[in-house]
Motif scaffolding. Structure first.
Motif: not given
Length: 54
Positions: A6, A9-10, A12-14, A16-17
């Motif tokens: 988790y 994933i968090a 990685f998402s950050l 990308l943003l």
């Protein structure tokens, strides 16, 4: 293990943003910019010649 995935994933998402996307110039835009630069250079030289004649 589940918390680690988790977290990954968090993060990685950050990432990308927060990654910015640069605007890519098309070939036509690059050619137009080059023509504008050449026109400006010609005008500058013409002004210099006019000043030298006077």
């Amino acid at each position: 293990m589940k918390k680690l995935s988790y977290l990954f994933i968090a993060l990685f998402s950050l990432s990308l943003l927060t990654t910015s996307c640069r605007e890519q110039k098309s070939t036509g835009d690059k050619i137009e910019d080059a023509i504008d630069d050449a026109g400006d250079a010609v005008e500058d030289v013409a002004d210099d010649v006019e000043d030298a004649v006077n």
